[in-house]
Scaffold this motif. Structure first.
Motif, short mmCIF file in Angstrom:
data_model
loop_
_atom_site.label_atom_id
_atom_site.label_comp_id
_atom_site.label_asym_id
_atom_site.label_seq_id
_atom_site.Cartn_x
_atom_site.Cartn_y
_atom_site.Cartn_z
N THR A 68 -42.04 7.47 -34.80
CA THR A 68 -42.54 8.41 -33.78
C THR A 68 -41.46 8.72 -32.74
O THR A 68 -41.75 9.33 -31.71
N THR A 69 -40.22 8.30 -33.02
CA THR A 69 -39.11 8.54 -32.11
C THR A 69 -38.34 9.78 -32.55
O THR A 69 -37.80 9.80 -33.66
N PRO A 70 -38.28 10.82 -31.72
CA PRO A 70 -37.57 12.06 -32.13
C PRO A 70 -36.11 11.81 -32.49
O PRO A 70 -35.57 12.45 -33.40
N ARG A 71 -35.46 10.88 -31.80
CA ARG A 71 -34.04 10.63 -32.07
C ARG A 71 -33.83 10.12 -33.49
O ARG A 71 -32.79 10.39 -34.11
N TRP A 72 -34.79 9.38 -34.03
CA TRP A 72 -34.68 8.88 -35.41
C TRP A 72 -34.70 10.04 -36.40
O TRP A 72 -33.96 10.04 -37.39
N TYR A 249 -27.13 13.20 -28.37
CA TYR A 249 -27.20 12.44 -29.62
C TYR A 249 -27.32 13.42 -30.80
O TYR A 249 -27.97 13.16 -31.81
N ALA A 250 -26.60 14.56 -30.67
CA ALA A 250 -26.67 15.61 -31.68
C ALA A 250 -26.07 15.19 -33.01
O ALA A 250 -26.43 15.74 -34.05
N THR A 251 -25.14 14.22 -33.01
CA THR A 251 -24.54 13.76 -34.26
C THR A 251 -24.92 12.33 -34.57
O THR A 251 -24.18 11.62 -35.27
N ASP A 252 -26.04 11.89 -34.05
CA ASP A 252 -26.52 10.54 -34.34
C ASP A 252 -26.76 10.38 -35.84
O ASP A 252 -27.24 11.29 -36.52
#
Length: 299
Positions: A68-72, A249-252
């Protein structure tokens, strides 16, 4: 005499077991430091560990938070983009270069060395070098503008929509030569009698490669895909050196996501859950490959 025979038997038994005695400590250390810590990471992923590990199980709470984490999802999207382009372009360049070198040109050794040299570098060095090259104030953009094109823009490194493609450029530059070497070895293993028979039958170079040579190299293609996919999933040092996961964190990637939550946000349980998902992805790639190899060996 009996004592001598006993000593001889003991000596022979020791010689037979000497390889096992030498290898056993290394095997035990590998079990502990590799598989032991994998098991520890899996256990931590089912806990509410923060800065320090907590060993009381809490079910799937960390995995629910993870998904539920958008960054993931950004990390997964970037992994898909990077893996697809990285594997596809590296394989395409590798097979083209291998076919060109397979023509037995005079300077083959020099060209092969030039293309293989980037693989001798670490991803940290590659990322740092390409960071300088792609930096708008230092690299390609500044060079072209100094040549008299003041409106030229190449700011992918600082553009969130295009930054992921700079990682693809650096990764392809480093790994396409390695793919070329594997493909070239596969091309050189094709039986010359088959090629001579194809030439006698009037098959041109294009048909020989597309109908005979490349189909016979299916195991080589599979090996290259497995190796490049493994590099793509583990892409951590290249991302850190080139973009640092940014802008923002665009290239995470999953690896940098795990690092950020483990060492920057001190959420050990969340980081462990992402590491387990990476492990599951690698297993989903490696296990079918090993199964097909073992089944082929049995046949």
């Amino acid at each position: 005499m009996a004592g001598t025979g006993f000593l001889t038997t003991l000596s022979r038994g020791f010689e037979r077991r000497l390889p096992l005695i030498v290898v056993s400590p290394l095997f035990a250390l590998s079990l502990f430091f590799v598989y032991g810590f994998i098991a520890w990471t899996v256990w931590i992923s089912f806990t509410k560990s923060g800065v320090m590990p907590v060993y009381d199980l809490s079910g799937l709470a960390q995995y629910e938070r993870l998904w539920t984490t958008p960054r993931w999802y950004v990390a997964l999207k970037n992994l898909f983009i990077f893996s697809s382009l990285f594997i596809g372009i590296s394989m395409a360049l590798g097979i083209v270069l291998a076919i060109l070198l397979d023509q037995r040109i005079r300077v083959e050794g020099v060209i092969r060395t030039i293309y293989l040299y980037p693989m001798a570098l670490s991803f940290i060095v590659t990322g740092t070098a390409w960071k300088w090259i792609l930096n708008p104030g230092l690299g390609i953009e500044k060079l072209v503008r100094d040549w008299g094109f003041p409106d030229f823009t190449f700011d992918w490194l600082v553009n969130p929509d295009y930054a992921i493609y700079t990682i693809v450029i650096a990764g392809v530059w480093q790994s396409s030569g390695y793919a070329m070497a594997l493909f070239l070895a596969g091309l050189r293993s094709v039986d010359d009698e088959v090629l001579k028979a194809a030439a006698i039958d009037g098959a041109g170079a294009w048909r020989t490669y597309t109908r005979i040579v490349l189909p016979s190299m299916r195991p080589v293609f599979l090996s290259v895909v497995i190796i490049l996919a493994h590099l793509a999933i583990k892409s951590f040092d290249l991302v850190v050196a080139l973009t640092g996961g940014g802008p923002g964190y665009a290239t995470d990637m999953p690896a940098t996501f795990m690092y950020a939550f483990a060492f920057q946000r001190s959420e050990l349980g969340m980081a462990a859950a992402s590491a387990v998902m990476m492990l599951a992805t690698i297993c989903a790639i490696i296990v079918p490959y090993l199964y097909s190899e073992l089944r082929g060996a049995r046949r």
